[in-house]
Design a protein around this motif. Structure first.
Motif, PDB file in Angstrom:
ATOM      1  N   ARG A  69       1.317  11.937   0.483  1.00  0.00           N
ATOM      2  CA  ARG A  69       0.746  13.159   1.058  1.00  0.00           C
ATOM      3  C   ARG A  69       1.666  14.305   0.659  1.00  0.00           C
ATOM      4  O   ARG A  69       2.836  14.312   0.999  1.00  0.00           O
ATOM      5  N   ALA A  78      -3.745   7.299  -2.481  1.00  0.00           N
ATOM      6  CA  ALA A  78      -3.225   5.984  -2.097  1.00  0.00           C
ATOM      7  C   ALA A  78      -3.593   4.954  -3.150  1.00  0.00           C
ATOM      8  O   ALA A  78      -4.606   5.086  -3.844  1.00  0.00           O
ATOM      9  N   ARG A  93       0.871  -1.173   0.000  1.00  0.00           N
ATOM     10  CA  ARG A  93       0.000   0.000   0.000  1.00  0.00           C
ATOM     11  C   ARG A  93       0.906   1.221   0.000  1.00  0.00           C
ATOM     12  O   ARG A  93       1.791   1.350   0.844  1.00  0.00           O
ATOM     13  N   TYR A 124      -3.850  14.021  -0.795  1.00  0.00           N
ATOM     14  CA  TYR A 124      -3.638  12.658  -0.337  1.00  0.00           C
ATOM     15  C   TYR A 124      -4.121  11.715  -1.425  1.00  0.00           C
ATOM     16  O   TYR A 124      -5.212  11.876  -1.970  1.00  0.00           O
ATOM     17  N   GLN A 138       1.040   5.385   0.015  1.00  0.00           N
ATOM     18  CA  GLN A 138       0.301   6.604   0.321  1.00  0.00           C
ATOM     19  C   GLN A 138       1.205   7.804   0.043  1.00  0.00           C
ATOM     20  O   GLN A 138       2.355   7.816   0.459  1.00  0.00           O
ATOM     21  N   THR A 146      -2.724   0.457  -4.174  1.00  0.00           N
ATOM     22  CA  THR A 146      -2.145  -0.818  -3.761  1.00  0.00           C
ATOM     23  C   THR A 146      -1.487  -1.483  -4.965  1.00  0.00           C
ATOM     24  O   THR A 146      -2.047  -1.467  -6.063  1.00  0.00           O
TER      25      THR A 146
END
Length: 106
Positions: free
Chosen positions: A17, A24, A13, A22, A15, A26
């Motif tokens: 920022r 995200a 995963r 933001y 992510q 996988t």
């Protein structure tokens, strides 16, 4: 700055920022996640868009159906016969409808 977390399934995963944005996603391989994170950071720095490239290229329901089909093949689970038939029917009926249209306009 990207954060990488390995999940119990073995997938990664990722992510990102950056500048109050933001996003995200996988991935099966960490390297794919690193490349994606770098692309997202660059997109945010350049034009403020944190949308993945695939999502930006989707303009019609037909494009969305194709993207879903590609994703299913990529993870090794192509649609079975009945789902493939429904997807083909939807693509024929709604494939040229633009996603920017609201439900009220349909």
């Amino acid at each position: 700055m990207a954060t990488f977390t390995q999940m119990a399934s073995g997938n990664w995963r990722v992510q990102v920022r950056r500048k109050t944005r933001y996003v995200a996603e996988t991935f099966r391989r960490r390297k794919d996640g690193e490349e994606w994170a770098l692309e997202m950071e660059r997109n945010i720095d350049r034009n403020g868009s944190s949308k993945p490239r695939a999502a930006r290229n989707v303009r019609t329901f037909g494009d969305l159906i194709d993207l879903h089909d590609e994703d299913m093949h990529e993870v090794g689970k192509p649609p079975r016969r009945s789902k493939a038939a429904v997807m083909a029917s939807l693509k024929t009926a709604l494939g040229s409808v633009k996603l920017s249209l609201s439900v009220r306009q349909l």
